[in-house]
Motif scaffolding. Structure first.
Motif, PDB file in Angstrom:
ATOM      1  N   VAL A  18       0.843  -1.193   0.000  1.00 15.42           N
ATOM      2  CA  VAL A  18       0.000   0.000   0.000  1.00 15.42           C
ATOM      3  C   VAL A  18       0.878   1.243   0.000  1.00 15.42           C
ATOM      4  N   SER A  19       0.864   1.995  -1.091  1.00  9.49           N
ATOM      5  CA  SER A  19       1.593   3.261  -1.134  1.00  9.49           C
ATOM      6  C   SER A  19       0.743   4.336  -0.453  1.00  9.49           C
ATOM      7  N   LEU A  20       1.334   5.034   0.508  1.00  8.26           N
ATOM      8  CA  LEU A  20       0.609   6.060   1.249  1.00  8.26           C
ATOM      9  C   LEU A  20       0.863   7.464   0.723  1.00  8.26           C
ATOM     10  N   THR A  21       1.880   7.624  -0.087  1.00  8.67           N
ATOM     11  CA  THR A  21       2.207   8.924  -0.670  1.00  8.67           C
ATOM     12  C   THR A  21       3.215   8.724  -1.779  1.00  8.67           C
ATOM     13  N   ASP A  22       3.217   9.644  -2.743  1.00  7.28           N
ATOM     14  CA  ASP A  22       4.265   9.622  -3.771  1.00  7.28           C
ATOM     15  C   ASP A  22       5.401  10.573  -3.411  1.00  7.28           C
ATOM     16  N   ARG A  23       5.269  11.293  -2.308  1.00  4.66           N
ATOM     17  CA  ARG A  23       6.286  12.260  -1.902  1.00  4.66           C
ATOM     18  C   ARG A  23       7.445  11.573  -1.195  1.00  4.66           C
ATOM     19  N   CYS A  24       8.620  12.188  -1.311  1.00  7.12           N
ATOM     20  CA  CYS A  24       9.791  11.660  -0.623  1.00  7.12           C
ATOM     21  C   CYS A  24      10.689  12.818  -0.226  1.00  7.12           C
ATOM     22  N   ASN A  25      11.430  12.633   0.877  1.00  3.41           N
ATOM     23  CA  ASN A  25      12.334  13.671   1.330  1.00  3.41           C
ATOM     24  C   ASN A  25      13.774  13.432   0.888  1.00  3.41           C
ATOM     25  N   LEU A  40       1.184  14.158  -6.574  1.00  5.15           N
ATOM     26  CA  LEU A  40      -0.254  14.013  -6.719  1.00  5.15           C
ATOM     27  C   LEU A  40      -0.968  15.105  -5.931  1.00  5.15           C
ATOM     28  N   PRO A  41      -1.986  15.726  -6.507  1.00  9.12           N
ATOM     29  CA  PRO A  41      -2.764  16.717  -5.751  1.00  9.12           C
ATOM     30  C   PRO A  41      -3.456  16.057  -4.564  1.00  9.12           C
ATOM     31  N   GLY A  42      -3.587  16.792  -3.466  1.00  8.81           N
ATOM     32  CA  GLY A  42      -4.188  16.251  -2.254  1.00  8.81           C
ATOM     33  C   GLY A  42      -5.523  15.570  -2.444  1.00  8.81           C
ATOM     34  N   PRO A  43      -6.468  16.167  -3.195  1.00 11.36           N
ATOM     35  CA  PRO A  43      -7.780  15.531  -3.355  1.00 11.36           C
ATOM     36  C   PRO A  43      -7.740  14.178  -4.062  1.00 11.36           C
ATOM     37  N   ASP A 270      -3.259   6.938  -4.812  1.00 13.16           N
ATOM     38  CA  ASP A 270      -4.489   7.512  -5.347  1.00 13.16           C
ATOM     39  C   ASP A 270      -5.531   6.449  -5.683  1.00 13.16           C
ATOM     40  N   GLY A 271      -5.384   5.268  -5.089  1.00 15.58           N
ATOM     41  CA  GLY A 271      -6.462   4.280  -5.143  1.00 15.58           C
ATOM     42  C   GLY A 271      -6.539   3.438  -6.395  1.00 15.58           C
ATOM     43  N   GLN A 272      -5.388   3.202  -7.034  1.00 17.26           N
ATOM     44  CA  GLN A 272      -5.351   2.352  -8.225  1.00 17.26           C
ATOM     45  C   GLN A 272      -4.734   0.999  -7.879  1.00 17.26           C
ATOM     46  N   VAL A 273      -5.344  -0.067  -8.375  1.00 17.35           N
ATOM     47  CA  VAL A 273      -4.788  -1.410  -8.198  1.00 17.35           C
ATOM     48  C   VAL A 273      -3.798  -1.676  -9.315  1.00 17.35           C
ATOM     49  N   ARG A 274      -2.597  -2.122  -8.934  1.00 14.96           N
ATOM     50  CA  ARG A 274      -1.597  -2.567  -9.901  1.00 14.96           C
ATOM     51  C   ARG A 274      -1.328  -4.035  -9.608  1.00 14.96           C
ATOM     52  N   ASN A 275      -1.571  -4.888 -10.587  1.00 19.95           N
ATOM     53  CA  ASN A 275      -1.390  -6.327 -10.360  1.00 19.95           C
ATOM     54  C   ASN A 275       0.046  -6.776 -10.576  1.00 19.95           C
ATOM     55  N   MET A 327       8.848   4.373  -9.555  1.00 19.29           N
ATOM     56  CA  MET A 327       8.700   3.630  -8.320  1.00 19.29           C
ATOM     57  C   MET A 327       8.107   4.475  -7.202  1.00 19.29           C
ATOM     58  N   SER A 328       8.497   5.745  -7.114  1.00 19.10           N
ATOM     59  CA  SER A 328       8.008   6.597  -6.027  1.00 19.10           C
ATOM     60  C   SER A 328       6.503   6.778  -6.074  1.00 19.10           C
ATOM     61  N   ALA A 329       5.911   6.670  -7.256  1.00 17.42           N
ATOM     62  CA  ALA A 329       4.466   6.831  -7.392  1.00 17.42           C
ATOM     63  C   ALA A 329       3.734   5.479  -7.326  1.00 17.42           C
ATOM     64  N   ILE A 330       4.446   4.400  -7.620  1.00 18.84           N
ATOM     65  CA  ILE A 330       3.819   3.069  -7.594  1.00 18.84           C
ATOM     66  C   ILE A 330       3.777   2.522  -6.175  1.00 18.84           C
ATOM     67  N   GLY A 331       4.889   2.640  -5.462  1.00 17.62           N
ATOM     68  CA  GLY A 331       5.016   1.999  -4.158  1.00 17.62           C
ATOM     69  C   GLY A 331       5.777   0.700  -4.308  1.00 17.62           C
TER      70      GLY A 331
END
Length: 332
Positions: A18-25, A40-43, A270-275, A327-331
């Protein structure tokens, strides 16, 4: 009766990432450009309640037994401790893990353990602060090392360290990294660099392969393949070091793919399933969730998303194309 996330090749997904964010420090050179990415925009992000609900559907209706929270960097997600706590209260309770760069663990390791986190993987590619700064474009090596120690002290064990070797940058450090981890009781896993960078600059010819990694380790250590029955569907090939009990793992996603035993499914922030990690398409659960779909409908949509999983990632196929998302956006 609990349903399954079954694909057409008979594989059953029981491990949810489960990716919780695409942001990284950090700005690791093999992941994203120095200026970062368009976040990704917050909404568009799943709320904490939406994450918790989809995890509950996966665990209670679809047979998921392990939940791993990833990012981006999951420690920057507000509400992380609450999400972990809600996941730990599910019945049946899944195994709960987290993949992190370690920055912030000195503050969060103990609260996460108390909330129900079982174990953690932390990325560390080098023992040199200077090399770390070049690789990540941030001077945070000491923070990562302190985070690893905090995780061990909090009982998030076994603490696993993930390392990616880059040719001409840190590939000479493999034996030193292993010695350092063994001394501290961490489990080191080397990961072949994968074609998931935002810049699409990955080149197989420059990738440090599993065979090279093992050869460099064997120059200093005796490695004996671990009992194959211990591996199951785990991505890492495990080796006993100098007779044990210490172990080292090698995840050879590119040169020794393990797609036939894959038991993973991914949910993006953002709630997308990747198989598949390398999938070129995704299946939208967020829209149905926000439109009022009940849990049974969400489960059916998730099953349909898994049914179309391909037999393998196809990196060796001449027609292979990198996923549009890094990868940062996929998780992970």
């Amino acid at each position: 009766m609990v349903a399954q996330l079954l694909d057409s090749f008979g594989r059953v997904a029981t491990d949810l990432r489960v990716s919780l964010t695409d942001r990284c420090n950090l700005r690791c050179t093999y992941c994203m450009p120095a200026e970062g990415l368009a976040w990704l925009p917050g909404p568009e992000l799943l709320t904490n309640d939406e994450v918790a609900r989809l995890v509950e559907v996966a665990v209670c209706r679809l047979g998921v037994r392990e939940v791993r929270f990833t990012g981006g960097e999951p420690l920057v997600r507000r509400g992380l401790v609450d999400i972990v706590s809600r996941t730990a209260r599910l019945s049946p309770r899944p195994e709960i893990s987290l993949t992190s760069n370690g920055i912030g663990l000195t503050r969060l390791a103990a609260p996460l353990r108390e909330a129900g986190l079982d174990r953690i993987n932390v990325s560390l590619d080098t023992l040199s602060p200077d090399t770390f700064a070049r690789l990540t474009r941030r001077d945070r090596w000491n923070d990562v090392v302190a985070g690893l120690a905090a995780a061990a002290e909090a009982g998030l064990t076994p603490v696993k360290v993930n390392s990616v070797l880059m040719r001409g940058t840190n590939d000479h450090e493999a034996p030193d990294l292993l010695a350092w981890c063994l001394e501290r009781g961490y489990e080191l896993r080397f990961i072949e660099q994968m074609p998931l960078d935002a810049q699409h600059g990955w080149d197989r010819k420059t990738m440090v392969t599993a065979d090279e990694i093992i050869e460099r380790l064997e120059a200093r250590f005796s490695l004996v393949p671990d009992d194959p029955s211990r591996r199951g569907s785990a991505p890492a090939e495990s080796f006993l070091v100098d007779g044990g009990p210490g172990r080292v793992g090698v995840i050879a996603s590119v040169t020794r793919p393990f797609c036939g035993d894959c038991d993973r499914v991914r949910l993006t922030a953002d709630g997308q399933v990747r198989n598949c990690l390398f999938a070129r398409s995704e299946s939208d659960l967020r829209t149905a969730l926000r439109a009022g779909a009940d849990d049974a409908e969400l489960a059916r949509r998730w099953q349909a998303a898994m049914a179309g999983k391909l037999p393998g990632h196809g990196i060796d196929d001449p027609s292979f194309l990198q996923p549009s998302r890094p990868m940062s956006a996929i998780g992970g």
